[in-house]
Every structure is written in structure tokens, then in C-alpha cells.
Design a protein around this motif. Structure first.
Motif, mmCIF file in Angstrom:
data_model
loop_
_atom_site.group_PDB
_atom_site.id
_atom_site.type_symbol
_atom_site.label_atom_id
_atom_site.label_comp_id
_atom_site.label_asym_id
_atom_site.label_seq_id
_atom_site.Cartn_x
_atom_site.Cartn_y
_atom_site.Cartn_z
ATOM 1 N N ARG A 41 0.832 -1.214 0.000
ATOM 2 C CA ARG A 41 0.000 0.000 0.000
ATOM 3 C C ARG A 41 0.853 1.246 0.000
ATOM 4 N N THR A 42 1.947 1.189 0.759
ATOM 5 C CA THR A 42 2.842 2.358 0.810
ATOM 6 C C THR A 42 4.291 1.893 0.749
ATOM 7 N N VAL A 43 5.112 2.762 0.199
ATOM 8 C CA VAL A 43 6.565 2.528 0.190
ATOM 9 C C VAL A 43 7.230 3.856 0.484
ATOM 10 N N THR A 44 8.172 3.843 1.380
ATOM 11 C CA THR A 44 9.050 5.014 1.521
ATOM 12 C C THR A 44 10.489 4.489 1.504
ATOM 13 N N SER A 45 11.338 5.285 0.916
ATOM 14 C CA SER A 45 12.739 4.832 0.877
ATOM 15 C C SER A 45 13.647 6.015 0.604
ATOM 16 N N ALA A 46 14.921 5.800 0.828
ATOM 17 C CA ALA A 46 15.929 6.766 0.402
ATOM 18 C C ALA A 46 16.431 6.298 -0.954
ATOM 19 N N PHE A 47 17.059 7.189 -1.692
ATOM 20 C CA PHE A 47 17.669 6.749 -2.950
ATOM 21 C C PHE A 47 18.925 7.563 -3.240
ATOM 22 N N THR A 48 19.773 6.937 -4.010
ATOM 23 C CA THR A 48 20.916 7.678 -4.566
ATOM 24 C C THR A 48 20.821 7.557 -6.078
ATOM 25 N N GLN A 49 21.280 8.606 -6.717
ATOM 26 C CA GLN A 49 21.173 8.645 -8.173
ATOM 27 C C GLN A 49 22.546 8.940 -8.767
ATOM 28 N N GLU A 50 22.935 8.128 -9.692
ATOM 29 C CA GLU A 50 24.198 8.374 -10.400
ATOM 30 C C GLU A 50 23.877 8.721 -11.839
ATOM 31 N N SER A 63 21.264 12.468 -3.991
ATOM 32 C CA SER A 63 20.492 11.581 -3.121
ATOM 33 C C SER A 63 19.204 12.261 -2.685
ATOM 34 N N GLY A 64 18.269 11.412 -2.262
ATOM 35 C CA GLY A 64 16.988 11.996 -1.866
ATOM 36 C C GLY A 64 16.065 10.958 -1.262
ATOM 37 N N ARG A 65 14.758 11.297 -1.274
ATOM 38 C CA ARG A 65 13.766 10.403 -0.677
ATOM 39 C C ARG A 65 12.634 10.165 -1.666
ATOM 40 N N PHE A 66 12.037 9.009 -1.474
ATOM 41 C CA PHE A 66 10.935 8.626 -2.357
ATOM 42 C C PHE A 66 9.791 8.091 -1.490
ATOM 43 N N LEU A 74 2.583 10.226 -5.023
ATOM 44 C CA LEU A 74 4.037 10.098 -5.156
ATOM 45 C C LEU A 74 4.740 11.282 -4.517
ATOM 46 N N ARG A 75 5.936 11.018 -4.014
ATOM 47 C CA ARG A 75 6.829 12.123 -3.640
ATOM 48 C C ARG A 75 8.226 11.728 -4.089
ATOM 49 N N TRP A 76 8.823 12.581 -4.848
ATOM 50 C CA TRP A 76 10.185 12.360 -5.339
ATOM 51 C C TRP A 76 10.955 13.625 -4.969
ATOM 52 N N GLU A 77 11.980 13.444 -4.132
ATOM 53 C CA GLU A 77 12.627 14.639 -3.578
ATOM 54 C C GLU A 77 14.139 14.459 -3.553
ATOM 55 N N LEU A 78 14.825 15.357 -4.242
ATOM 56 C CA LEU A 78 16.299 15.362 -4.182
ATOM 57 C C LEU A 78 16.722 16.272 -3.023
ATOM 58 N N LEU A 79 17.653 15.779 -2.237
ATOM 59 C CA LEU A 79 18.106 16.595 -1.095
ATOM 60 C C LEU A 79 19.535 17.092 -1.281
ATOM 61 N N GLU A 80 20.345 16.316 -1.964
ATOM 62 C CA GLU A 80 21.734 16.688 -2.228
ATOM 63 C C GLU A 80 22.092 16.400 -3.672
ATOM 64 N N PRO A 81 22.815 17.183 -4.372
ATOM 65 C CA PRO A 81 23.412 18.464 -3.948
ATOM 66 C C PRO A 81 22.440 19.638 -4.109
ATOM 67 N N VAL A 82 21.297 19.394 -4.757
ATOM 68 C CA VAL A 82 20.306 20.474 -4.851
ATOM 69 C C VAL A 82 18.999 19.962 -4.257
ATOM 70 N N LYS A 83 18.237 20.906 -3.777
ATOM 71 C CA LYS A 83 16.925 20.525 -3.233
ATOM 72 C C LYS A 83 15.884 20.811 -4.308
ATOM 73 N N THR A 84 15.342 19.741 -4.800
ATOM 74 C CA THR A 84 14.287 19.887 -5.815
ATOM 75 C C THR A 84 13.433 18.633 -5.774
ATOM 76 N N GLY A 85 12.248 18.703 -6.283
ATOM 77 C CA GLY A 85 11.402 17.517 -6.265
ATOM 78 C C GLY A 85 9.964 17.849 -6.616
ATOM 79 N N PHE A 86 9.128 16.855 -6.491
ATOM 80 C CA PHE A 86 7.708 17.077 -6.751
ATOM 81 C C PHE A 86 6.864 16.107 -5.942
ATOM 82 N N VAL A 87 5.618 16.499 -5.732
ATOM 83 C CA VAL A 87 4.623 15.593 -5.167
ATOM 84 C C VAL A 87 3.492 15.486 -6.178
#
Lengths: 206, 789
Positions: A41-50, A63-66, A74-87
């Protein structure tokens, strides 16, 4: 020469007869993944992106959170090196750009770019093989963990193929690789996944 | 006396050939009836627009407004219905509507406006690079701004959308695409529409817009019924609960008007016929008197054929108005009836006596109508021919044919007005009251207002008015915008004029209020200038500095040296001019077709503006260009109002001069002339005064009614003066009274109609004749006793 042609023909015939077999053999895996996803029903996780892009001299790591909640949040959020994302909630969402301190709402019906992004993320999160099979030719690269190669059925411009690796318990995607036609690639690794824990509604609002 | 003898003699001669006379009359009428049924009628309102001004061409141009000929379909969803469901319902409705009536239904831009549009617009940007754009880039692209934009590109590449944006960001790291995309806002024909799944939806997502075309003419009322039926059937079949659909098009107004007129006719005809039957039963009583009421029928076909001999095609509006004016013709017949009924001895003598006032009345009325031949409105010129021919026919019928169908011989006739009542002392009191009332009406009449709004001539039912308001609130100004046409012998000339217009408008109006092709499709010469400006900018010092800053910032963020080569190459690569085909392929074919079109060898580019006083005032300050033309509903209304007012004043003045001249020639006595004018002057002043007091505006229909009041009023005056003059009474007072009553019954009953046309004529005639009759029957006798002694 005649022998060469005969062998080639034989090989082709074997491959052609085996192709449906591969697909048929893959069905139990898809059913297994869909069954596992049914209970999620729900998933939350951290992620890294190369990002391995030719336009950068080095690999870009971020890196960020999902977060995902059925059916379409949905929530897709980059935390490093820039803060950007969407819900996203349903058709509507909001994206933000932390550096500029701006945000804007969007509707995936009138924003083709965000529609593509949202559809992809939701399809992976929900293991929506119906949707995926309409758009991609699926190839099983491994069963434990489930590893799939997705080749677009139609030309989508930049994408060559996707590689998706599921978690050992099949409940969620652990890694997505996006390989572009020009050789660039993006690899996203999900970690610390929490399944079916309550996710506050605020997570999908911004 | 010569006239009396002439008509008495004619009567005697024709009496001997009565059967032949009637056969010839019947034959002539049948011929005219046959011709009447074959008349080619034109329903175009342009016949009622002034020719010398620009009204007719303005009306044609106003009809070129993007949505003037479209069917606008609005789907409204309850709060419980999702946008998805609304879109699906709209698609089902569009598919269900029959192509015979809804030939094409559009739900959004004709193609995917998204997709490659951004990069495509970026590709043509050098062609669109205006001086304002160059100035803006010079101002905005400071080193720090360049840094910000490169940072934005970097962040976008890390975000999910970066997957698809990489090539675009390489080509445009400075977000120049924004400059190109902003130009698309000049193409927003539906100001408040947003796109959702390529459908026009409102900002609250409760409404969806469909635009349809139809092969049915707007004036086709039977087609309008089919259109409404097909729409209701399709909507009932496919729309789920919670979604309603309605549509607006000229056809609905046509149908509403046709339905209202039909409904009104039952009411009005019912009342009129009942009243006329009552008048017949009380005052006429004889079966043969029915011939009196057949006169207008015989006159109608003859007069219509006379118009057809001079004008082709005949205006249906003229014919409708003309039929109203023929109310005058029945009065001639009534006077002949009363004269013959009052005849003592030879009816020929009685006919001879009534012939003089009849011809006087006929001539002055003909004179009044003849003035309309000088009108600037072609429809009114047709009306003049129609009325003159009709009155001549009515005179001939009344004096030559009708006497042989009517009974003669003195009988007691119920007197409507006591013959000697005016001799009492109270007569002067009455005249004083009358005079004071007229002064009051004259004072009030100064406030009469003329209304040139053509919409005031037709009925707009409350539900359509409500729908208009709802559409305007939901979608913005779909209708009623000001249009500026830039024209030329070809597309290039029209676009060049459009460029000049846009340049001037930019300084006077906020950009968001304009719809124009100029920013998107400049003339080729302008595009060449723009490309040169683009090159100059990027090869210039500032441009080079921007590129250098970009490279520095890119290096700082780790971009490779090749990262933005597509951008730097784009700056100096020659691009082909942007064409109409480019936008058609991008999904804007409909919008461009609405704003750039060729008719009769003239290409016009259309610019849309709000039709508001501040905008129109701003436009007047702009230097005029012979290759541009402003048309707006507001200006059009003012122009028509002024034209109607001018035409009306000219008509009144000329008619007055002509009628007075004729009366002087006929009576050769100024006092009699003044007396004969008392009813018409009273009727007109009463009509203007009361209408002004009640706030009823004067429109085209009231003018027609005014003519009727003038014609009848003069006739009443002439008959009454002749009666006093000849010292013999052939039932003139009764004839005036009964003819006045028939007029009120026939036309005053129109006041019961819901349709503005019927109501306007009804109210004017009711007031005018109601004042003219007592003036003729009560005031003229008192004044004539005094003046003609």
C-alpha cells in the motif's frame, strides 16, 4: 556455404520458436511480482542517483527520498546536492526548486513532461505490468532477484532501454537503470525501504 | 369640384361594367399573387444598415470574429465528477453528434501542442526576435542571471524531468525558450481555457469546451430545430449523471425568435381579430363591409411585386414592415364605406365628395413615404417603393372597385363622437388641456434615445442571456471583442500591416489583452530583420560576454567543454523563415485559420482586443494606417445609432416639408394646413414624449411605426378639415374613429407580443394613434369652428 546457410536458418528457427516460450516462461515471474505488489500500500525509501552523462566530466551523484501510496500518490525529492522535487496526488501536483525558492503546481494532463515522469514512477512502484507491457518489450534477465530489461516498443527519443531490479521479497524496486541511446546512463538505487507503514498525508502535499 | 365630377362619372361608367371590372380586378390580383409566391426574398439584416458609412462592411467583418460562426458547446460537471470523466463524456458527445448537423467538432488544439513544440519554437526564435526581445535579453542576461540559469539547468538535469530535457538543456541552457513560448500567449482565442489531455477545460475543471461547425445557415429555423434535437438526443444518450451540456450558436437565437413570433401571432391575432370583430359588429354591421378588410390583402401582393420590379432580391424585412404600413390602406376603404352609407340619393355624388380628401390623404402619405427614397438604408428605399405602390393601389381599389361592392344609402349609423359636442364651452378647455399636454410631451421628447444595437431588434430569451453570461465568465470573451483587420493583396502584405499594428498597439495596451499573429508569424521582411537582430545580438559585445559567462559557469559546475556546443552553434546557424505550415504542423491550424484568411482576393490578419471603452480610447490615440480597420460591437452600435438618428431626423424634416407643401397646394389656406397637421403633430409629440418618459429607446421598428403614425395622422387631419370645409358630413367623424379603432386593434395589439419587433411597433402605434384620434375628432373641430368662420 550451403552448410552455413542451413545452420543459420536452423538457428533462426530455434530462436523464433523459443521467443514465445521465453515470454510464456516469464509470465509466472510477472504474476509473482504483481502478487507481491498487490499487498503493497505504501513505500518510503531513500535513494541515490548516479548520472553518467557525456556532458559532465564526472559522474553526478545525488540523493533523496521517495514515497508512494496507492493508488496514485508520489513524492520524489532530491536533497543533495540540490533541493528539488515534486509531489503528485491524482492528476495534480506541485514541484519545487529549493535553490530558487520557487514552486509551481502542475497537472499531468496539461504537462506532458511530468506525465511521462509520473507514469514511469507509478508503473514501477505499482509493478503495473499491464501498463509496462503496452509500452515495453519485457525481458527477464534474472529471477532472484527479479531483474527485467525493458525495451521501448516505439521510439521515445532518448531512451534505449531500462533495467529494473526488484528487492529480494519482490515488494518494491531496488534499482532502476536508464540507458540512453547516446550511451548516457542514470542509475537510481533505493535503500532503507519501509513497506506498508502509514505515510502522513502531508508527505504528498507541499 | 372637378375631382368630384370625375370620380362620380367614373363610378357611373364602371357601374355599367361591374362584372367586367371585378373580373379584371380578380385577374390582376391573381397575377400579382402568382408573382408574389415566386419572389426571391433575402433575410439579410444588412438591408437595414446605412450604405454610405461602413456599417454593412463592418457587419460582414464582425462576422469574421473567430467564434461568430461556431457552435459553442459547454459541458458542466458536478463536484462529484472527475475531470477524466468529464473529458470522456465530451469525447463521447463529440462522437455521437451527427455529422449532418455538427459537421466538425473540436475539443482542443488540433494536435499535441506539447511534445516537440518547445524545441520547435526555440528553433524558429531568431525569426521572432523583436527589438523588445533584444532589449529584454540585454537587460535580463546579466552575469549573475546567466549563473542562475546555468544552475537551473544543472538542477533540472538531476531532477526526473532531466531524463527527457537533456538535449533541450544543451541547446538552451539560458532558457531562451521561455521567450519563444511566451509568444504563444498571443494566440489565446479562449482566454480562460486550460489544456487537459488536449481538451479545453476551465480553471475550476468543472467545464469543458467543444467547438463545432455546421453546414446549416444561421437563418434556417427548421435547421435550428434539427440542430437542437440532434444535440439533445446525443446528450441524453451519452452524458452520465452529473454532467450537463448546452450549446450556443446563432441558430438558437433564430429558433427562439421564430418560436416567439409564432406564439405572439396567436395572441396578437386573437386579440386583433376579436377587437376588429367587435368594431365590425358595433359600427359596420353589414356583410358587404367585409370587403373593406380585404383591401390590404389585395394591396400587399401588388406592392410586393412593384418592389420586385425595382429591386432584386426583395428584403424580407422590408416586406414585413411594408405589411404593417398597409394598415393605412384599410382606412381609405373605411372612408369610402361610410361615404356610401351616408349617401343620400346618387352614390356617385357621395363617392365624388369623399374622393377629394381621400386623394389628398393618399398624396400626402405618398409624399411622406417618397422621402424614404432618399434614405441611406437600402431596405428603407425598398420600403418607400412598397408603400407608394401600395397606397396607389389602395386608392385605386377604394375609389374604383370597392364602391361597386359596398352597399349605399343613408342609414342610421351609430355615432361614436357627438357631432356637436365641440360647440360647447368645454371645447376650449379641452383644447387648452390638449395644448398643455403637448407642451409637456414636447419637453419630455428631448430625452428620446436612439438604439442602434441590432440585437435589440431580436429576442434574446433569458436562458440564452444566462448562457451568454456563464460562457463569458467561464471562458472569457468568446464574443463581443473588438477586431482590427490588417489587410493586403496577399498574406505578406497583410502580415506586414499586422506587424505595424502590433508595434503600435504594444505601446498602448498590455500584452495579455491582445490576440495577434504578429509575434508568431511576422512578415518575411520583419523576419529577416529579426534574424539580423538575433545575429547582431549574439555576435555583439553583450552577446559574446553572455556566452563567455555561460562557459565559465558551466566549467564551474563540472559540465564538459562540449556540453553546450548545440547552443553556441544555434546562435550563429542560419535558420529558414517560419511559415504558416510550421504552426499548422504544431497543432495551431484552427487558430491560424481564424486569424489569417483570404476572401475576395484580400488577405486579412485579425487582431483581437477587449471591446471596452479604455481600449477603444487607446486605439484612437494610435496613428491610423490605411491598411488596418477597427471594427467593434460598441463602435458598430454607435455608428448605427447615429445613422438611424440622422436618417430619422432627415426623414422627419423632409416629410414635414413635403407634407406641408402638398397640404398648401391642396388647401391653399395656411389655417387649414395647420388644422390638418394637428392630429399628426399631436400623435408624434405624444409618442415621443410618452416613450421618452417610459425610457423606451427608439429603434428601427419605431421609425417604421412613426411613418405609420404620420401617414394616418395626416389622413385624419385632412378628412376632418374637409368635413368642416364642405359643411356636409359623409360620416367622416365615424370613419376616422372606426379607422383609428381598427388601427389600434390591428397594431396596438402588437404590444402584447414578447418579440421586441412586434412590441416596438405596437407601443409606438398605440401611443401615437391614441393621441392622434382624439386630436382629430375633438381638437380639430373646435379649432376649425374658430379659425374657419
Amino acid at each position: 556455404m550451403r552448410l552455413f546457410l542451413a545452420i543459420t536458418l536452423l538457428v533462426l528457427l530455434v530462436l523464433l520458436t523459443c521467443a514465445p516460450l521465453f515470454a510464456a516462461e516469464a509470465e509466472p515471474l510477472f504474476e509473482r511480482l504483481e502478487a507481491a505488489a498487490t499487498n503493497v500500500r505504501t513505500v518510503t525509501s531513500a535513494f541515490t542517483q548516479e548520472k553518467r552523462l557525456a556532458i559532465f566530466d564526472e559522474v553526478l551523484t545525488s540523493s533523496g527520498r521517495f514515497a508512494f501510496a496507492k493508488p496514485d500518490q508520489l513524492r520524489w525529492e532530491l536533497l543533495e546536492p540540490v533541493k528539488t522535487g515534486f509531489v503528485l496526488s491524482g492528476d495534480r501536483g506541485r514541484r519545487w526548486h529549493g535553490r530558487a525558492g520557487t514552486s509551481e503546481s502542475f497537472d499531468i494532463r496539461s504537462d506532458p513532461m511530468m506525465r511521462i515522469v509520473a507514469e514511469q514512477l507509478l508503473a514501477w512502484a505499482r509493478a503495473d505490468f499491464g501498463w509496462l507491457r503496452e509500452r515495453y518489450q519485457l525481458e527477464v534477465l534474472g529471477e532472484n532477484p527479479a531483474t527485467l530489461k525493458l525495451i521501448p516498443r516505439t521510439e521515445v527519443g532518448f531512451l534505449d532501454h531500462l533495467k529494473i531490479i526488484f528487492a529480494a521479497d519482490d515488494t518494491h524496486v531496488q534499482q532502476v537503470e536508464m540507458h540512453e541511446q547516446d550511451g548516457d546512463a542514470t542509475i537510481i538505487r533505493f535503500s532503507d525501504a519501509i513497506i506498508n507503514q502509514p505515510v502522513p498525508d502531508e508527505t504528498f502535499r507541499n | 369640384m372637378l375631382m368630384d365630377g370625375l370620380f362620380a362619372s367614373l363610378y357611373r361608367r364602371l357601374a355599367r361594367r361591374r362584372t367586367l371590372l371585378l373580373i379584371i380586378t380578380l385577374f390582376l390580383w391573381l397575377v400579382s399573387l402568382a408573382a408574389f409566391t415566386r419572389l426571391e426574398l433575402e433575410e439579410n439584416i444588412a438591408a437595414m444598415l446605412p450604405e454610405s458609412g461602413t456599417a454593412s462592411s463592418d457587419l460582414r467583418l464582425l462576422e469574421r470574429a473567430p467564434f461568430a460562426r461556431k457552435i459553442i458547446i459547454d459541458l458542466t460537471a458536478d463536484a462529484s465528477v472527475s475531470t477524466d470523466a468529464l473529458i470522456q463524456a465530451a469525447d463521447r458527445l463529440a462522437a455521437e453528434l451527427p455529422r449532418e448537423t455538427f459537421s466538425r467538432v473540436v475539443s482542443g488544439p488540433d494536435g499535441e501542442a506539447g511534445g516537440n513544440l518547445v524545441s520547435a519554437m526555440l528553433g524558429v526564435l531568431p525569426n521572432l526576435f523583436s527589438a523588445a526581445d533584444a532589449e529584454r535579453l540585454s537587460r535580463e542576461l546579466t552575469p549573475s542571471a546567466v549563473r542562475e540559469r546555468v544552475n537551473d539547468s544543472y538542477a533540472a538535469l538531476l531532477a526526473p524531468e532531466g531524463w527527457a530535457l537533456k538535449q533541450l538543456l544543451r541547446s538552451d541552457p539560458l532558457n531562451l525558450r521561455q521567450l519563444a513560448l511566451e509568444k504563444l500567449r498571443y494566440l489565446r482565442l479562449v482566454p480562460n481555457a486550460q489544456l487537459s489531455d488536449n481538451h479545453f477545460v476551465s480553471s475550476d475543471r468543472r467545464h469543458l469546451l467543444l467547438l463545432a461547425e455546421t453546414p446549416l445557415a444561421v437563418t434556417d429555423s427548421a435547421g435550428a430545430v434539427a440542430l437542437e434535437d440532434d444535440f439533445s438526443t446525443a446528450a441524453r444518450l451519452v452524458l452520465p449523471d452529473g454532467i450537463k451540456a448546452t450549446f450556443l450558436s446563432g441558430h438558437r437565437y433564430t429558433l427562439a425568435n421564430a418560436t416567439a413570433v409564432k406564439a405572439d401571432l396567436w395572441v396578437v391575432l386573437g386579440c386583433s381579430l376579436s377587437a376588429i370583430a367587435a368594431i365590425f359588429a358595433i359600427f359596420l354591421r353589414r356583410r358587404q363591409a367585409l370587403w373593406v378588410f380585404l383591401t390590404p390583402v389585395l394591396v400587399l401582393t401588388t406592392a410586393a411585386c412593384a418592389v420586385a420590379l425595382v429591386y432584386q432580391p426583395v428584403s424580407a424585412i422590408t416586406l414585413g414592415f411594408g405589411a404593417v404600413l398597409l394598415g393605412i390602406s384599410v382606412d381609405f376603404a373605411i372612408h369610402v364605406y361610410y361615404a356610401l352609407r351616408h349617401a343620400v340619393g346618387d352614390p356617385a355624388v357621395a363617392l365624388g365628395k369623399v374622393a377629394r380628401p381621400l386623394l389628398f390623404g393618399g398624396l400626402t402619405t405618398i409624399g411622406g413615404f417618397a422621402v424614404l427614397l432618399l434614405s441611406d438604408l437600402p431596405g428603407q428605399r425598398q420600403l418607400a417603393v412598397f408603400s407608394v405602390a401600395g397606397i396607389v393601389t389602395a386608392l385605386l381599389l377604394s375609389l374604383l372597385v370597392l364602391p361597386h361592392l359596398l352597399p349605399s344609402g343613408a342609414v342610421q349609423i351609430i355615432s361614436a363622437v357627438p357631432r356637436r359636442a365641440d360647440r360647447k364651452r368645454g371645447g376650449w378647455l379641452l383644447v387648452t388641456v390638449w395644448f398643455v399636454l403637448l407642451l409637456l410631451c414636447g419637453w419630455q421628447a428631448r430625452d428620446i434615445r436612439f438604439n442602434g444595437d441590432l440585437r435589440a431588434l431580436s429576442l434574446t430569451p433569458p436562458e440564452l442571456r444566462q448562457l451568454e453570461t456563464q460562457l463569458a465568465q467561464t471562458w472569457g470573451g468568446l464574443h463581443g471583442q473588438a477586431l482590427v483587420f490588417s489587410f493586403g493583396g496577399g498574406a505578406e502584405a497583410a502580415l506586414a500591416a499586422n506587424d505595424r499594428l502590433f508595434e503600435r498597439l504594444q505601446t498602448a495596451l498590455p500584452a495579455e489583452r491582445l490576440v495577434s499573429l504578429a509575434p508568431l508569424l511576422p512578415a518575411l521582411t520583419s523576419q529577416a530583420e529579426n534574424r539580423q537582430r538575433w545575429n547582431d545580438f549574439w555576435t555583439g559585445e553583450h552577446g559574446q560576454q553572455i556566452v563567455a559567462t555561460l562557459q565559465e559557469e558551466a566549467t564551474r559546475l563540472g559540465f564538459s567543454a562540449q556540453a553546450f556546443v548545440p547552443f553556441t552553434e544555434r546562435l550563429t546557424t542560419a535558420v529558414a523563415p517560419v511559415t504558416l505550415d510550421f504552426y499548422r504542423a504544431a497543432g495551431f491550424a484552427d487558430a491560424f485559420a481564424a486569424l489569417l484568411f483570404t476572401e475576395d482576393g484580400v488577405t486579412r490578419s485579425l487582431t483581437l482586443l477587449p471591446d471596452s471603452p479604455p481600449v477603444l480610447a487607446a486605439l484612437t490615440t494610435i496613428e491610423s494606417d490605411p491598411a488596418t480597420r477597427l471594427v467593434s460591437p460598441t463602435c458598430f452600435r454607435s455608428e448605427i445609432s447615429a445613422a438611424i438618428e440622422d436618417d430619422f431626423l432627415r426623414f422627419i424634416t423632409l416629410a414635414a416639408v413635403l407634407i406641408v407643401t402638398l397640404l398648401l397646394l391642396l388647401f391653399r389656406d395656411l389655417r387649414k394646413v395647420v388644422l390638418a397637421l394637428v392630429p399628426v403633430a399631436s400623435g408624434l409629440l405624444g409618442m415621443f414624449g410618452v416613450m421618452a418618459t417610459l425610457g423606451v429607446e427608439f429603434n428601427l421598428f419605431n421609425i417604421i411605426a412613426t411613418i405609420l403614425v404620420i401617414g394616418l395622422g395626416v389622413d385624419y387631419g385632412i378628412f376632418m378639415v374637409c368635413r368642416e370645409d364642405e359643411k356636409s358630413d359623409l360620416g367622416t367623424g365615424q370613419a376616422v374613429f372606426v379607422s383609428g379603432l381598427t388601427t389600434l386593434a390591428g397594431f396596438g395589439a402588437l404590444i402584447l407580443g414578447q418579440h421586441p419587433a412586434l412590441y416596438s411597433i405596437g407601443v409606438s402605434v398605440l401611443i401615437g394613434i391614441s393621441v392622434a384620434i382624439p386630436a382629430a375628432l375633438l381638437v380639430v373641430p373646435v379649432l376649425s369652428r374658430r379659425w374657419l368662420k
